[in-house]
Design an enzyme around this catalytic site. Structure first.
Site, PDB file in Angstrom:
ATOM      1  N   SER A   1      12.801  49.224 -26.499  1.00  0.00           N
ATOM      2  CA  SER A   1      12.468  48.682 -28.021  1.00  0.00           C
ATOM      3  C   SER A   1      11.943  49.708 -28.749  1.00  0.00           C
ATOM      4  O   SER A   1      11.501  50.934 -28.469  1.00  0.00           O
ATOM      5  CB  SER A   1      10.977  47.993 -27.498  1.00  0.00           C
ATOM      6  OG  SER A   1      10.249  47.730 -28.581  1.00  0.00           O
TER       7      SER A   1
ATOM      8  N   TYR B   1       2.718  47.978 -23.393  1.00  0.00           N
ATOM      9  CA  TYR B   1       3.902  47.540 -23.320  1.00  0.00           C
ATOM     10  C   TYR B   1       4.999  48.685 -23.920  1.00  0.00           C
ATOM     11  O   TYR B   1       5.770  48.775 -23.236  1.00  0.00           O
ATOM     12  CB  TYR B   1       4.084  46.385 -24.308  1.00  0.00           C
ATOM     13  CG  TYR B   1       5.530  46.023 -24.775  1.00  0.00           C
ATOM     14  CD1 TYR B   1       6.298  45.341 -23.899  1.00  0.00           C
ATOM     15  CD2 TYR B   1       6.037  46.460 -26.117  1.00  0.00           C
ATOM     16  CE1 TYR B   1       7.640  45.130 -24.305  1.00  0.00           C
ATOM     17  CE2 TYR B   1       7.133  46.170 -26.463  1.00  0.00           C
ATOM     18  CZ  TYR B   1       8.211  45.468 -25.523  1.00  0.00           C
ATOM     19  OH  TYR B   1       9.510  45.248 -25.975  1.00  0.00           O
TER      20      TYR B   1
ATOM     21  N   LYS C   1       7.983  51.018 -21.618  1.00  0.00           N
ATOM     22  CA  LYS C   1       9.452  51.264 -22.271  1.00  0.00           C
ATOM     23  C   LYS C   1       9.747  52.756 -22.189  1.00  0.00           C
ATOM     24  O   LYS C   1      10.728  53.281 -21.783  1.00  0.00           O
ATOM     25  CB  LYS C   1       9.576  50.737 -23.719  1.00  0.00           C
ATOM     26  CG  LYS C   1       9.463  49.099 -23.575  1.00  0.00           C
ATOM     27  CD  LYS C   1      10.812  48.435 -22.730  1.00  0.00           C
ATOM     28  CE  LYS C   1      10.623  47.015 -22.857  1.00  0.00           C
ATOM     29  NZ  LYS C   1      11.581  46.250 -21.944  1.00  0.00           N
TER      30      LYS C   1
END
Ligand code: UD1
Length: 347
Positions: A128, A153, A157
């Site tokens: 992302s 989050y 990644k």
């Protein structure tokens, strides 16, 4: 290799996973979808079949179970895996970091172990633009210095990318991480689109749900940012363009003789503010979505959009759809969902 390969798609009934499964089938690959249905439905496999005429194989599995994941990979013996399965709500990750670390990192470790145990050399990882945190320069390129993640989050990644890079150095795995910007819209066939079963957090489905009357209005998460109109800027990209980037990344892996690790930005290169999106939605559909000003959302980045030149030059990929088509397809999909609900209620 390249045509008629067998590809495992984790998170295969999810939003980007299902669109990628379609593009893989259209490119001649066969797909085995894995999902635990924590935010999707098994019926998506039927919808993929209706879109392409080809039935994908579907397996229900929690990828955090490393032994079962390895067993499945050894049975399937895929040529490659595309690893989408992950929790993805930035705000929720701030409230429940442990769930995000356990699920997103745990499943990536299982998939990597399963690849090595089954001799699967090639992996495309769903990363992302969140890895860039608040970028110092825009557009942001892949080789920009490491940034502080703004949410658990985003950190999952970054950590998964680091794990996969370390593994590729051992020669056991060849991996491409695709850093998506903001995937939106739906396939034109009208069978697949964004259909989360959990809470909806992303701007596009919240706009279309408000426009159709499922929600009373939209909250603007901050209008006091240092941007021209005070709202955050993002690089929205059509989900079919994102899906096609995976086919290109797979071809790139198959063409490479030695193990590699590489990262590519998958965005259009153009940034739009939240208010610009609302205005474009109005201009495209004729519907004015009402909004109220709310506080900033924890974990949000002020502005981010891609320098996508590396993917253009090295993967031979380029985005085909503009903002109007993204909005049109997202709105068409919301109307299809409403028709389905109405039909279900009357039968
Ligand atoms: C983030 C990640 C993205 C990831 C996605 C997964 C960043 C920069 N991007 O997207 O890479 O794929 O999560 O979910 O971290 N907004 C409102 N009101 C709402 C909802 C959203 O104003 O009700 C605003 C947000 O503040 C943001 C924009 O709309 O500025 C887009 O938000 P969203 O669609 O949730 O995506 P990101 O958080 O940007």
């Amino acid at each position: 290799m390249g045509s008629k390969s067998k590809i495992i798609v984790t998170g295969g009934t999810g939003y980007i996973g299902s669109h990628t499964a379609v593009e893989l089938q259209l490119a001649g690959h066969s797909v085995v979808l894995i999902d635990n249905f924590c935010n999707s439905r098994p019926e998506v496999a039927d919808a993929i079949e209706r879109t392409t005429g080809i039935r994908p194989e579907l397996v229900q599995l929690d990828l955090c179970d490393a032994a079962e994941t390895t067993e499945l990979f050894q049975a399937v013996k895929p040529d490659a895996v595309i690893h989408f399965a992950a929790l993805k709500a930035v705000g929720e990750s701030v409230e429940q970091p442990l769930a995000y670390y356990r699920n997103n990192i745990g499943s990536t470790l299982s998939v990597a172990e399963a690849c090595i145990a089954s001799g699967t050399r090639n992996m495309v990882f769903s990363s992302s633009c969140a890895v860039y945190g608040d970028p110092d320069t825009l557009p942001i390129a892949e080789n920009s210095p490491d940034h502080r993640a703004k949410s658990p989050y985003a950190r999952t990644k970054q950590i998964c990318e680091a794990i996969l890079k370390d593994l590729s150095c051992t020669g056991a795995l060849s991996c491409i991480s695709l850093r998506y910007f903001n995937p939106v819209g739906a396939h034109s066939g009208g069978h697949i689109g964004e259909q989360a079963t959990g809470s909806v957090n992303n701007l596009f489905p919240l706009i279309t749900q408000t426009a159709i009357g499922k929600r009373g209005g939209l909250t603007l998460f901050g209008t006091d940012y240092d941007t021209p109109d005070g709202t955050c800027i993002r690089d929205y990209i059509h989900v079919v363009d994102v899906a096609q980037a995976h086919v290109k990344a797979m071809d790139h892996l198959f063409a490479s003789k030695s193990c590699l690790y590489d990262v590519f930005n998958i965005g259009t290169g153009q940034g739009f503010s939240v208010l610009e999106i609302l205005n474009a939605f109005h201009a495209t559909t004729g519907i004015e979505v009402t909004s109220v000003i709310g506080p900033r959302r924890p974990g949000d980045t002020v502005a981010v959009y891609a320098d996508n030149s590396k993917a253009l030059h090295e993967l031979g990929w380029s985005p085909k759809y503009g903002l109007t088509e993204m909005i049109r397809s997202a709105w068409a999909w919301e109307q299809i969902l409403q028709q389905r609900e109405q039909t279900a209620q009357t039968t």
